[in-house]
Design a protein around this motif. Structure first.
Motif, short mmCIF file in Angstrom:
data_model
loop_
_atom_site.label_atom_id
_atom_site.label_comp_id
_atom_site.label_asym_id
_atom_site.label_seq_id
_atom_site.Cartn_x
_atom_site.Cartn_y
_atom_site.Cartn_z
N UNK A 134 29.81 47.59 38.05
CA UNK A 134 31.26 47.76 38.06
C UNK A 134 31.90 46.90 39.16
N UNK A 135 31.32 46.93 40.36
CA UNK A 135 31.86 46.13 41.46
C UNK A 135 31.79 44.64 41.12
N UNK A 136 30.69 44.18 40.51
CA UNK A 136 30.55 42.76 40.14
C UNK A 136 31.62 42.36 39.12
N UNK A 137 31.88 43.22 38.14
CA UNK A 137 32.90 42.92 37.13
C UNK A 137 34.28 42.85 37.79
N UNK A 138 34.59 43.77 38.69
CA UNK A 138 35.89 43.75 39.37
C UNK A 138 36.03 42.51 40.25
N UNK A 139 34.97 42.10 40.93
CA UNK A 139 35.02 40.88 41.75
C UNK A 139 35.28 39.67 40.86
N UNK A 143 38.54 37.32 41.25
CA UNK A 143 38.32 35.89 41.52
C UNK A 143 38.98 35.04 40.43
N UNK A 144 38.86 35.44 39.17
CA UNK A 144 39.49 34.69 38.08
C UNK A 144 41.00 34.67 38.22
N UNK A 145 41.61 35.82 38.53
CA UNK A 145 43.06 35.86 38.73
C UNK A 145 43.48 35.01 39.94
N UNK A 146 42.68 35.02 41.00
CA UNK A 146 42.98 34.22 42.18
C UNK A 146 43.00 32.73 41.84
N UNK A 151 46.07 27.76 40.74
CA UNK A 151 46.39 26.59 39.92
C UNK A 151 47.85 26.63 39.46
N UNK A 152 48.36 27.80 39.17
CA UNK A 152 49.77 27.94 38.79
C UNK A 152 50.70 27.55 39.93
#
Length: 158
Positions: A134-139, A143-146, A151-152
């Motif tokens: 669960x922690x790995x998925x949340x990280x 990270x993807x949103x960051x 880039x935006x």
């Protein structure tokens, strides 16, 4: 008695009465069922005695001439009326000291910890794996949103 009455005829304990061995087998986190029952009984007795402690709220009374002259104002006969305000405050202070006792706190903590069903090795490994995944998925999501927002911002403000 017959089995119709709820008790077996062969002298074995009824279904609602478990033996100490059965309780020990059903509760793997508890070493001694008798010790657990004794702790629960002590807590139940404390609760019952706390319920019996009732102090009447003091009320203002008018002084009247109907009171006998030979009876002092502060004395009360045994078994009659309520206790004096000072006695009630002393009893309340003693009760608070007893409630705030470190020994009582530790006894209650131990009693509560004995009630906990501790996970076995297999369950512990399963729970740990679920938490790590669960922690790995949340990280990964954060990270993807960051990266996406970075880039935006670079695209807009150049």
């Amino acid at each position: 008695m017959s089995e119709k009455d709820g008790e077996p005829t062969d002298g074995a304990p009824a279904d609602d009465e478990l033996t100490a061995e059965q309780i020990d087998a059903e509760t793997p986190g508890v070493d001694d069922a008798a010790e657990l029952e004794a702790a629960e009984a002590e807590i139940a007795d404390d609760a019952a005695s706390d319920e019996d402690k009732v102090v009447a709220t003091p009320t203002r009374r008018r002084r009247t001439a109907s009171r006998p002259a030979d009876k002092p104002t502060g004395s009360t006969r045994a078994g009659e009326g309520t206790r004096t305000r000072a006695a009630a405050e002393r009893a309340r202070a003693a009760e608070l000291r007893e409630k705030r006792s470190i020994g009582r706190f530790l006894r209650e903590v131990v009693a509560e910890l004995r009630k906990v069903i501790w996970p076995g090795r297999k369950e512990l490994i399963t729970y740990t794996t679920v938490v790590i995944v669960f922690v790995a998925v949340m990280v990964a999501i954060v990270a993807g949103l960051d990266i996406l927002f970075a880039q935006g911002v670079l695209a807009v403000f150049g």
